[in-house]
Design a protein around this motif. Structure first.
Motif, mmCIF file in Angstrom:
data_model
loop_
_atom_site.group_PDB
_atom_site.id
_atom_site.type_symbol
_atom_site.label_atom_id
_atom_site.label_comp_id
_atom_site.label_asym_id
_atom_site.label_seq_id
_atom_site.Cartn_x
_atom_site.Cartn_y
_atom_site.Cartn_z
ATOM 1 N N THR A 44 -1.852 25.845 75.296
ATOM 2 C CA THR A 44 -0.467 25.403 75.455
ATOM 3 C C THR A 44 0.303 26.391 76.333
ATOM 4 O O THR A 44 0.363 27.576 76.021
ATOM 5 C CB THR A 44 0.220 25.279 74.080
ATOM 6 O OG1 THR A 44 -0.547 24.401 73.262
ATOM 7 C CG2 THR A 44 1.631 24.737 74.231
ATOM 8 N N PRO A 45 0.856 25.905 77.452
ATOM 9 C CA PRO A 45 1.609 26.799 78.341
ATOM 10 C C PRO A 45 3.022 27.048 77.826
ATOM 11 O O PRO A 45 3.498 26.359 76.916
ATOM 12 C CB PRO A 45 1.640 26.025 79.664
ATOM 13 C CG PRO A 45 1.506 24.595 79.266
ATOM 14 C CD PRO A 45 0.725 24.554 77.988
ATOM 15 N N THR A 46 3.704 28.011 78.424
ATOM 16 C CA THR A 46 5.099 28.300 78.116
ATOM 17 C C THR A 46 5.966 27.300 78.877
ATOM 18 O O THR A 46 5.880 27.198 80.095
ATOM 19 C CB THR A 46 5.453 29.740 78.556
ATOM 20 O OG1 THR A 46 4.571 30.645 77.885
ATOM 21 C CG2 THR A 46 6.892 30.069 78.233
ATOM 22 N N LYS A 56 3.901 20.974 82.504
ATOM 23 C CA LYS A 56 3.842 21.366 81.099
ATOM 24 C C LYS A 56 4.416 22.748 80.865
ATOM 25 O O LYS A 56 4.784 23.082 79.757
ATOM 26 C CB LYS A 56 2.394 21.319 80.594
ATOM 27 C CG LYS A 56 1.745 19.959 80.660
ATOM 28 C CD LYS A 56 2.484 18.904 79.897
ATOM 29 C CE LYS A 56 2.346 19.057 78.403
ATOM 30 N NZ LYS A 56 3.042 18.006 77.654
ATOM 31 N N GLY A 57 4.458 23.577 81.906
ATOM 32 C CA GLY A 57 4.973 24.927 81.780
ATOM 33 C C GLY A 57 4.180 25.865 82.662
ATOM 34 O O GLY A 57 3.620 25.441 83.682
ATOM 35 N N VAL A 58 4.122 27.119 82.261
ATOM 36 C CA VAL A 58 3.383 28.123 83.017
ATOM 37 C C VAL A 58 2.484 28.910 82.073
ATOM 38 O O VAL A 58 2.723 28.965 80.861
ATOM 39 C CB VAL A 58 4.319 29.085 83.778
ATOM 40 C CG1 VAL A 58 5.121 28.343 84.836
ATOM 41 C CG2 VAL A 58 5.235 29.839 82.829
ATOM 42 N N THR A 59 1.464 29.514 82.646
ATOM 43 C CA THR A 59 0.589 30.398 81.887
ATOM 44 C C THR A 59 0.326 31.639 82.723
ATOM 45 O O THR A 59 0.448 31.606 83.950
ATOM 46 C CB THR A 59 -0.728 29.670 81.501
ATOM 47 O OG1 THR A 59 -1.428 30.443 80.546
ATOM 48 C CG2 THR A 59 -1.598 29.393 82.697
ATOM 49 N N ASN A 60 -0.009 32.722 82.054
ATOM 50 C CA ASN A 60 -0.310 33.970 82.729
ATOM 51 C C ASN A 60 -1.825 34.070 82.875
ATOM 52 O O ASN A 60 -2.547 34.154 81.890
ATOM 53 C CB ASN A 60 0.226 35.146 81.908
ATOM 54 C CG ASN A 60 0.075 36.470 82.622
ATOM 55 O OD1 ASN A 60 -0.780 36.644 83.490
ATOM 56 N ND2 ASN A 60 0.894 37.423 82.246
#
Length: 163
Positions: A44-46, A56-60
């Motif tokens: 689950t991304p931010t 959906k968002g971002v991920t590192n």
């Protein structure tokens, strides 16, 4: 990887490309393998406020902030559940890293130019300019995407560096 193969009967050289194939619902798509950086399990991304629903968002990813696009939402597919087969394909597009969520990855398929047909001109959630064509091998039919063009469209909200 562009490959040049010799036709067994004529000795003529034919150009072939490799495509990573993936599924969204009942449809199978292909993208140029050279654009793929890696394949990861879904996490689950931010979420980013006021981003389009399909982002959906971002991920590192090892220090790089990667926007994650749900292709089912982008293509207006029926919402599918996130399960053990759901994956994120990490793409490297014009020096920009972007992730796309797909139902599952099938395989890498090599297609010669003669196995690719123009896409029919029909209304769809995908801009016709983003479809390279339809690839066929046996009974399989792949929708071949120009993923770089698709991800750089104005409606995507992602800015990819230009040449």
């Amino acid at each position: 990887m562009n490959a040049v193969m010799n036709d067994k009967n004529t000795g003529a050289a034919t150009s072939a490309r490799e495509y990573l194939t993936f599924r969204l619902g009942q449809e199978e798509y292909g993208i140029d393998i050279l654009k793929v950086q890696e394949i990861r399990g879904y996490e689950t991304p931010t979420r980013i406020a006021q981003a389009p629903a399909f982002i959906k968002g971002v991920t590192n990813l090892r220090g790089t902030i990667v926007p994650i696009v749900d292709m089912r939402l982008r293509f207006a597919c029926a919402q599918a559940d996130y399960d053990a087969f759901t994956v994120v394909i990490i793409l490297n597009l014009r020096e920009r890293v972007v992730g796309i969520v797909v139902d599952s990855v099938s395989d890498v398929m090599e297609l010669a130019a003669e196995n690719i047909r123009p896409a029919p001109d029909v209304d769809s959630a995908i801009d016709a300019a983003c479809i390279r064509g339809l690839g066929s091998v046996g009974e399989r039919m792949l929708i071949l995407l120009d993923i770089e063009r698709l991800m750089s469209g104005v409606d995507m909200g992602l800015s990819l560096a230009t040449d």
